[in-house]
Structure formats: C-alpha cells, structure tokens
Design a protein around this motif. Structure first.
Motif, short mmCIF file in Angstrom:
data_model
loop_
_atom_site.label_atom_id
_atom_site.label_comp_id
_atom_site.label_asym_id
_atom_site.label_seq_id
_atom_site.Cartn_x
_atom_site.Cartn_y
_atom_site.Cartn_z
N THR A 101 0.91 -1.15 -0.07
CA THR A 101 -0.04 0.07 0.15
C THR A 101 0.75 1.08 -0.01
O THR A 101 1.96 1.25 0.86
N PRO A 102 0.63 2.50 -0.94
CA PRO A 102 1.47 3.35 -0.99
C PRO A 102 1.33 4.04 0.57
O PRO A 102 0.55 4.34 0.95
N VAL A 103 2.39 4.71 1.02
CA VAL A 103 2.68 5.29 2.17
C VAL A 103 2.66 6.71 1.69
O VAL A 103 3.39 7.35 0.86
N PRO A 104 1.60 7.58 2.28
CA PRO A 104 1.66 9.05 1.92
C PRO A 104 3.15 9.77 2.47
O PRO A 104 3.47 9.55 3.60
#
Length: 116
Positions: free
Chosen positions: A88-91
C-alpha cells in the motif's frame, strides 16, 4: 513480453572460467539476473525478457567450446512473488516551505560624507 528462464550447461573448470561465463551471459541483451547452479556449478540459470537463447548458447560455445541448452520456459518464481506482494502506498508528508522574509534596510545619509 513475459520473463523467461533459460538454463545452459557449460563446462566450467575453475573460478576464472565461472567468472568469464557470467560476464559473457550478462553481456547478452535482455538478461536481468544470472546465477550458477548444479552440483559442480556447471549450469547457468538466466532470467530476463526477450533473451535470444540461441545467441546465448552460441556466445558461450565460442568462449568455452561446449554449451548445452537444457531448458527454456517462463519464470514461475517471479510471477508468484508479484501476485503475493501487495504494497500500500505510504503518503509522503513534507513540511511547508515558507518564502524568506526580506525587510528593507534604510539608512540615514551621513552628513559628513560628500561625493563629488
């Protein structure tokens, strides 16, 4: 184009021959990884996209005199890892950058200074 795995059997007698074979294999276009395998480390497993297996074995035959193409097929291990791995992309949070504050500096003229 899907990744493919090619295994070539080469007669490698010494560590110098193994190093020379790895340099030759990595020089072929499309090769992403190369590894020695087998009991005597006489097999080279090559993984990549768009590799010409005939060009690969021909270049090894020119250097070592003997090279036998064992298998050519899709790379099954890499496909399984891609399916299992879901990141999941990390902001990314960056601190705000404010422009520097410039205050004008005004000096009273010196009455003793005279410019002619």
């Amino acid at each position: 184009m899907a990744k493919q795995k090619i295994v070539v059997k080469v007669s490698l007698q010494s560590a110098k021959d193994r190093s020379k074979a790895m340099r030759t294999v990595v020089g072929v276009s499309g090769v992403e990884t190369a590894a020695l395998q087998g009991d005597d480390k006489n097999q080279i497993a090559v993984i990549g996209e768009g590799i010409d297996s005939i060009e690969l074995t021909t270049s090894l035959r020119k250097k070592f005199g003997y090279a036998d193409l064992l298998t050519v097929g899709p790379d099954e291990k890499k496909e399984e890892k891609k399916e299992e791995k879901k990141d999941t992309p990390v902001p990314v949070v960056c601190p705000p950058v404010w422009p520097p504050v410039f205050t004008p500096i005004y000096q009273e003229p010196d009455p003793n200074c005279c410019i002619m």
